[in-house]
Design a protein around this motif. Structure first.
Motif, PDB file in Angstrom:
ATOM      1  N   ALA A 240       0.835  -1.204   0.000  1.00  0.00           N
ATOM      2  CA  ALA A 240       0.000   0.000   0.000  1.00  0.00           C
ATOM      3  C   ALA A 240       0.872   1.257   0.000  1.00  0.00           C
ATOM      4  O   ALA A 240       0.592   2.210  -0.727  1.00  0.00           O
ATOM      5  CB  ALA A 240      -0.929  -0.001   1.211  1.00  0.00           C
ATOM      6  N   GLY A 241       1.930   1.236   0.794  1.00  0.00           N
ATOM      7  CA  GLY A 241       2.844   2.380   0.803  1.00  0.00           C
ATOM      8  C   GLY A 241       3.554   2.565  -0.521  1.00  0.00           C
ATOM      9  O   GLY A 241       3.704   3.694  -1.007  1.00  0.00           O
ATOM     10  N   LEU A 242       3.987   1.474  -1.126  1.00  0.00           N
ATOM     11  CA  LEU A 242       4.657   1.569  -2.427  1.00  0.00           C
ATOM     12  C   LEU A 242       3.714   2.079  -3.513  1.00  0.00           C
ATOM     13  O   LEU A 242       4.125   2.890  -4.360  1.00  0.00           O
ATOM     14  CB  LEU A 242       5.224   0.204  -2.825  1.00  0.00           C
ATOM     15  CG  LEU A 242       6.453  -0.253  -2.062  1.00  0.00           C
ATOM     16  CD1 LEU A 242       6.822  -1.677  -2.463  1.00  0.00           C
ATOM     17  CD2 LEU A 242       7.621   0.680  -2.306  1.00  0.00           C
ATOM     18  N   LEU A 243       2.476   1.628  -3.496  1.00  0.00           N
ATOM     19  CA  LEU A 243       1.513   2.121  -4.478  1.00  0.00           C
ATOM     20  C   LEU A 243       1.239   3.609  -4.295  1.00  0.00           C
ATOM     21  O   LEU A 243       1.128   4.346  -5.272  1.00  0.00           O
ATOM     22  CB  LEU A 243       0.202   1.346  -4.368  1.00  0.00           C
ATOM     23  CG  LEU A 243       0.115   0.051  -5.141  1.00  0.00           C
ATOM     24  CD1 LEU A 243      -1.171  -0.681  -4.787  1.00  0.00           C
ATOM     25  CD2 LEU A 243       0.190   0.291  -6.621  1.00  0.00           C
ATOM     26  N   ALA A 244       1.122   4.045  -3.064  1.00  0.00           N
ATOM     27  CA  ALA A 244       0.869   5.459  -2.808  1.00  0.00           C
ATOM     28  C   ALA A 244       2.049   6.320  -3.260  1.00  0.00           C
ATOM     29  O   ALA A 244       1.865   7.361  -3.905  1.00  0.00           O
ATOM     30  CB  ALA A 244       0.582   5.683  -1.326  1.00  0.00           C
TER      31      ALA A 244
END
Length: 72
Positions: free
Chosen positions: A27-31
């Motif tokens: 989720a952090g990488l996508l954001a």
């Protein structure tokens, strides 16, 4: 994209349990990736902005995922 049904299903999920590390990292990488792409592509590339919006929605959906044990 298939993100919208997943996001709809996550609206009524219980907020108890431990957040899995894989979902939180992804989720952090996508954001971060969506902010990077939106900044580099600019407002003129509307297709990339829509894709970034879907990636942010997927990141929010993954961030809400919780690991709970099913009742026996």
């Amino acid at each position: 994209m298939a993100v919208v049904p997943f996001a709809t299903l996550m609206l009524n999920r219980p907020q108890a349990g431990v957040r899995p590390i894989a979902e939180a990292v992804f989720a952090g990488l996508l954001a971060i990736a969506s902010v990077y792409v939106a900044f580099n592509e600019g407002r003129d590339n509307w297709q990339s902005l829509w894709t970034c919006a879907i990636y942010v929605l997927l990141a929010i959906t993954l961030w809400q995922a919780r690991a709970v044990q099913s009742p026996k």
